[in-house]
Design an enzyme around this catalytic site. Structure first.
Site, short mmCIF file in Angstrom:
data_model
loop_
_atom_site.label_atom_id
_atom_site.label_comp_id
_atom_site.label_asym_id
_atom_site.label_seq_id
_atom_site.Cartn_x
_atom_site.Cartn_y
_atom_site.Cartn_z
N LYS A 1 -7.34 -13.69 -30.98
CA LYS A 1 -8.34 -14.58 -30.37
C LYS A 1 -7.64 -15.68 -29.60
O LYS A 1 -6.44 -15.94 -29.80
CB LYS A 1 -9.22 -15.16 -31.47
CG LYS A 1 -8.47 -15.99 -32.51
CD LYS A 1 -9.35 -16.31 -33.72
CE LYS A 1 -8.59 -17.13 -34.75
NZ LYS A 1 -9.39 -17.34 -35.98
N ARG B 1 -18.78 -21.29 -43.71
CA ARG B 1 -18.59 -21.29 -42.27
C ARG B 1 -19.37 -20.15 -41.65
O ARG B 1 -20.34 -20.38 -40.92
CB ARG B 1 -17.09 -21.19 -41.93
CG ARG B 1 -16.82 -21.30 -40.45
CD ARG B 1 -15.35 -21.39 -40.10
NE ARG B 1 -14.66 -20.09 -40.19
CZ ARG B 1 -13.44 -19.87 -39.72
NH1 ARG B 1 -12.78 -20.85 -39.12
NH2 ARG B 1 -12.86 -18.70 -39.84
N TYR C 1 1.52 -45.72 -18.26
CA TYR C 1 0.22 -46.40 -18.25
C TYR C 1 0.14 -47.42 -19.39
O TYR C 1 0.48 -47.11 -20.54
CB TYR C 1 -0.90 -45.38 -18.46
CG TYR C 1 -1.19 -44.54 -17.25
CD1 TYR C 1 -1.66 -45.11 -16.06
CD2 TYR C 1 -1.02 -43.16 -17.29
CE1 TYR C 1 -1.94 -44.33 -14.95
CE2 TYR C 1 -1.30 -42.36 -16.18
CZ TYR C 1 -1.75 -42.96 -15.02
OH TYR C 1 -2.03 -42.19 -13.92
N MET D 1 -1.00 -37.08 -17.56
CA MET D 1 -1.57 -35.74 -17.40
C MET D 1 -0.51 -34.70 -17.05
O MET D 1 -0.50 -33.60 -17.60
CB MET D 1 -2.65 -35.75 -16.31
CG MET D 1 -3.36 -34.41 -16.18
SD MET D 1 -4.55 -34.32 -14.83
CE MET D 1 -5.83 -35.43 -15.40
C1 LIG Z 1 -8.43 -17.07 -36.99
C2 LIG Z 1 -8.79 -16.22 -38.14
C3 LIG Z 1 -7.81 -15.47 -38.82
C4 LIG Z 1 -6.34 -15.63 -38.55
O1 LIG Z 1 -5.89 -16.77 -39.25
P1 LIG Z 1 -4.34 -17.17 -39.33
O2 LIG Z 1 -4.33 -18.29 -40.29
O3 LIG Z 1 -3.96 -17.57 -37.95
O4 LIG Z 1 -3.60 -15.98 -39.78
C5 LIG Z 1 -8.21 -14.59 -39.81
N1 LIG Z 1 -9.51 -14.45 -40.12
C6 LIG Z 1 -10.48 -15.17 -39.52
C7 LIG Z 1 -11.89 -14.99 -39.93
C8 LIG Z 1 -10.15 -16.10 -38.53
O5 LIG Z 1 -11.11 -16.83 -37.95
#
Ligand SMILES: *Cc1c(COP(=O)(O)O)cnc(C)c1O
Length: 377
Positions: free
Chosen positions: A39, A138, A259, A307
């Site tokens: 992801k 979640r 800045y 930036m």
């Molecule tokens: C992002 C995610 C992972 C991967 O987690 P890591 O700690 O990066 O290995 C696994 N499962 C779910 C549901 C996630 O959202």
């Protein structure tokens, strides 16, 4: 290093180290297999090249968060892979998800319903994953949802269940008492889905000793070299980032920089303005507190991160290393992604996923795997 003219810096991604990390996790969780969580463009490292390297090492399961990520990645994946969508099925996305052959994580009864409705329309069962909430609050089915499913098992008629999964809230601390609690709740829930493979662990869970790892672990950060728990970190580092010096100047004692002039020099100093700023993912929170490295010398960030640039106090660096275009280590042997994250009060995940798009990128290829003769017929 060939200077990457006109970019913010040079990002090197070591696919050999990524594959070594994959193998280390695979050895740890066997007989479970390791899925690549790619992801957010593989945590900023490039979902297509990262997935290709993992595939060559034997990985066949890949997870993204959103349908749009699946649409982009799917054409790059060989057909003997499975691509899952963690955030599930937003209303109206069902047909697009089925069209690309992605497997949604069904996180709510409404998603199970709408997936089943599409399955009826298409006249075939559709692959899905059931996520259950074992305590993180979640994503995933609640205990009430699970009770409804027990009463009406026909809700799942349209789905070809590939996995039942959950997510651990505290896996980055293997000693946290919530881990065994969540694992036990999940085991009890998963028995409601007999014969369906199970997935529990992220990187932290996968590298936890003395527990079962189900059928598939979902590894992200540890593949990319981040520490699954605290230190020492058993993973090889995958990412190196060099900025380069844009301009050098000498300042008097008492002069300010950047800045707001938030840093004042207490001695005559040399200042290097370097090519990375917050638009390149370097946290502005590292103003006056982070560091970089030149020739093995630690050089503090002075003043606010801008930036497109930031300033370093390079007074203690040998002159020969100071010239326009000279490299400056931001992530490398002296400073890991976990070190940078600690300086910025965040986690390595955020450092990686924020890396910007203005870097030249080099992918160091993984060594070609030699066939294992012992398993060849
Ligand atoms: C992002 C995610 C992972 C991967 O987690 P890591 O700690 O990066 O290995 C696994 N499962 C779910 C549901 C996630 O959202």
């Amino acid at each position: 290093m060939a200077m990457q003219h006109g970019t913010a810096g040079h990002l090197r991604i070591d696919l050999g180290a990524l594959v070594a990390n994959y193998r280390l996790i695979a050895g740890h969780v066997a007989p479970a297999s390791v899925a690549g969580v790619v992801k957010a463009d593989a945590y900023g490292l490039g979902a297509a090249p990262v997935s290709a390297a993992l595939y060559a090492a034997g990985c066949r399961h890949f997870f993204v968060a959103h349908l749009c990520e699946a649409v982009t990645l799917k054409p790059h994946l060989p057909t003997d892979t499975t691509l899952y969508i963690l955030n599930g099925l937003p209303p109206g996305a069902e047909a697009d998800c089925a069209a690309i052959g992605a497997v949604p994580v069904l996180n709510a009864l409404e998603q199970i319903d709408s997936w089943a409705a599409l399955a009826r329309t298409l006249g075939r069962r559709l692959p899905g994953v059931i996520q259950v909430d074992s305590g993180m609050a979640r994503l995933g089915l609640t205990p009430d949802d699970l009770a409804r499913l027990r009463q009406s098992p026909e809700l799942l008629d349209g789905s070809d269940l590939r996995l039942v999964m959950t997510h651990l809230a505290c896996a980055d601390d293997p000693d946290d008492a919530f881990n065994p609690h969540q694992r036990a709740s999940f085991d009890a829930i998963a028995s409601q889905f007999p014969g369906v493979p199970r997935s529990i662990d992220n990187s932290g869970g996968a590298m936890t000793a003395g527990v079962g790892h189900g059928d598939i672990v979902r590894a992200g950060i540890a593949l990319n070299g981040g520490a699954p728990h605290g230190q020492p970190n058993p993973m090889q580092s995958v990412v190196a980032l060099d900025a380069y010096i844009v301009q050098l100047r000498t300042v008097e004692a008492g002069a300010g920089v950047g800045y707001g002039l938030t840093h004042r020099f207490d001695r005559p100093s040399r200042v290097a303005t370097i090519s990375v700023g917050y638009a390149d993912g370097w946290p502005r929170h590292l103003s006056n507190r982070g560091s970089a490295w030149i020739g093995g010398v630690r050089v503090p960030i002075v003043g606010r991160v801008s930036m497109d640039s930031m300033a370093l106090d390079v007074t203690d660096v040998p002159d020969a290393l100071l010239h326009a275009g000279a490299p400056v280590e931001l992530i490398g042997p002296h400073q890991t992604i976990d070190d940078v994250a600690a300086q910025a009060d965040t986690i390595s995940y955020e450092i990686l996923t924020r890396l910007g798009h203005r870097y030249a990128r080099t992918y160091l290829p993984a060594p070609v795997a030699t066939p294992d003769r012992s398993i060849m017929a």
